[in-house]
Write an enzyme that holds these catalytic residues in place. Structure first.
Site, PDB file in Angstrom:
ATOM      1  N   ARG A 228     -11.067  -4.729  -1.911  1.00 62.55           N
ATOM      2  CA  ARG A 228     -10.057  -4.639  -0.851  1.00 62.55           C
ATOM      3  C   ARG A 228     -10.339  -5.729   0.177  1.00 62.55           C
ATOM      4  O   ARG A 228     -11.491  -6.027   0.484  1.00 62.55           O
ATOM      5  CB  ARG A 228     -10.107  -3.267  -0.157  1.00 62.55           C
ATOM      6  CG  ARG A 228      -9.420  -2.153  -0.933  1.00 62.55           C
ATOM      7  CD  ARG A 228      -7.905  -2.333  -0.932  1.00 62.55           C
ATOM      8  NE  ARG A 228      -7.180  -1.311  -1.673  1.00 62.55           N
ATOM      9  CZ  ARG A 228      -6.770  -1.424  -2.939  1.00 62.55           C
ATOM     10  NH1 ARG A 228      -7.052  -2.501  -3.637  1.00 62.55           N
ATOM     11  NH2 ARG A 228      -6.064  -0.462  -3.508  1.00 62.55           N
ATOM     12  N   HIS A 276      -3.750 -10.243  -6.288  1.00 64.00           N
ATOM     13  CA  HIS A 276      -4.040  -8.824  -6.565  1.00 64.00           C
ATOM     14  C   HIS A 276      -3.698  -8.457  -8.012  1.00 64.00           C
ATOM     15  O   HIS A 276      -2.945  -7.504  -8.268  1.00 64.00           O
ATOM     16  CB  HIS A 276      -3.286  -7.902  -5.584  1.00 64.00           C
ATOM     17  CG  HIS A 276      -3.930  -6.546  -5.451  1.00 64.00           C
ATOM     18  ND1 HIS A 276      -4.079  -5.893  -4.259  1.00 64.00           N
ATOM     19  CD2 HIS A 276      -4.484  -5.724  -6.372  1.00 64.00           C
ATOM     20  CE1 HIS A 276      -4.676  -4.722  -4.455  1.00 64.00           C
ATOM     21  NE2 HIS A 276      -4.939  -4.603  -5.751  1.00 64.00           N
TER      22      HIS A 276
END
Ligand code: NDP
Length: 313
Positions: A228, A276
């Site tokens: 993250r 991502h």
């Protein structure tokens, strides 16, 4: 014995995700013997299970009075954990296909730096024949030893890297040194040449890589972050890269996604960016996980992969 009831599943997700998952989850539910209707829109009070992407499509969960669980099709549920209306049991996705994909992504990026791919293969100038060291002499820190981090650490250990893992609780994994707690973080990072971040974002893990912890690494070390964005202090990362104390950062996750076109990460010569995609949920394998949890809900058995509100992951 009475016939099983037909369950009503709300599938709340962007249209393309719905189109892809709907037939796979229907087939998976059939194979575990649960008759179901899946719909993108249902009156909240008619919903037995919520299957959803936790990206704010549902803002208020309080009307789902008969629902037994909210089942995320994403592994990370940080975006929805703070929603006070979501009091139902919340299960996150633990997908064997996604785990496999993450192991491939992480191994590829570790090997890129380990064998000096940029320096020896992609650069057509010079004739530097310095031999890269063997994996057994390269310390790799894996922050997070859960479903994904644990599997990556095991693969890197099988490739002979000197793997040091870090988790919240004490863990024992074959072929590596495991650390936990604040002192364990220092031991895991000290002199590491490659760091992989596969932690969830919680108040305890935010900015876990900062000026102080980055300074523990071997000069020229590499950071790989498919976890993250908030795990890293962005300014400290850029400072360390510019100073040369850090050699490279491969970033797949960011504080704000999509990453802004003007973000300083994009143009930085020592940063590799991916959008991502380190490992996406695979439809076939993850549909079975959703179906199994609905079967469990119907059979009165405990749900798999429940998120702990207290721990934040
Ligand atoms: P898990 O919940 O299975 O594992 C989390 C790990 O982090 C555990 O080992 C846990 O410790 C550790 N941890 C949590 N808090 C702390 C803390 N305070 N100190 C030390 N260790 C801590 O998660 P996953 O492996 O499934 O996922 C990891 C991350 O990967 C998530 O952030 C997820 O969102 C991200 N992800 C990214 C994807 C991408 O494509 N980029 C795809 C999928 C996931 P313990 O073992 O003691 O519980």
């Amino acid at each position: 014995m009475s016939a099983p009831r037909t369950v009503d599943v709300l599938f709340s997700a962007p249209q393309d995700v719905y189109d892809e998952f709907h037939p796979a989850i229907m087939a998976a539910l059939k194979s575990v013997g649960v008759p179901a209707r899946i719909s993108p829109e249902l009156a909240p009070e008619d919903v037995d299970y919520i299957v959803f992407t936790p990206n704010d499509l549902i803002k208020d969960f309080s009307g789902f009075t008969r629902a037994r669980a909210a089942l995320s099709i994403w592994a990370g549920v940080d975006k929805v954990l703070g929603n006070p209306t979501l009091t139902l049991p919340l299960a996150r996705m633990v997908d064997p296909g996604q785990r496999e994909g993450m192991v491939e992504f992480v191994t590829a990026h570790v090997l890129r730096h380990h064998i000096g791919m940029d320096r020896y293969i992609l650069s057509s100038t010079g004739w530097d024949q310095t031999a890269p060291k063997l994996a057994r002499y390269r310390k790799v820190a894996v922050l997070g030893l859960g479903e994904l981090g644990g599997a990556c650490a095991q693969m890197l250990s099988a490739l002979n890297f000197d793997v040091h893992g870090w988790s919240r609780r004490a863990r024992e994994l074959d072929g590596m040194t495991c650390h936990h707690g604040a002192e364990g973080l220092t031991r895991a990072l000290s002199d590491a040449e490659i760091v992989i971040c596969l932690l969830p974002t919680t108040p305890q893990t935010e900015n876990v890589l900062n000026a102080q912890t980055l300074a523990l690494l071997e000069p020229g070390a590499v950071v790989i972050n498919p976890g993250r964005g908030a795990l890293i202090d962005d300014a400290a990362l850029i400072t360390a890269l510019d100073a040369g104390t850090l050699g490279h950062a491969t970033l797949d996750t960011f504080r704000i996604e999509p990453l802004d076109e003007d973000h300083p990460f994009r143009a930085h010569p020592k940063i590799t960016i991916s959008p991502h995609i380190a490992s996406l949920v695979r439809v076939d394998s993850s549909a079975g996980v959703i179906a199994e949890n609905i079967r469990r809900g119907e059979a009165g058995e405990p749900f798999l992969h429940l998120v702990s509100r207290q721990e934040g992951y």
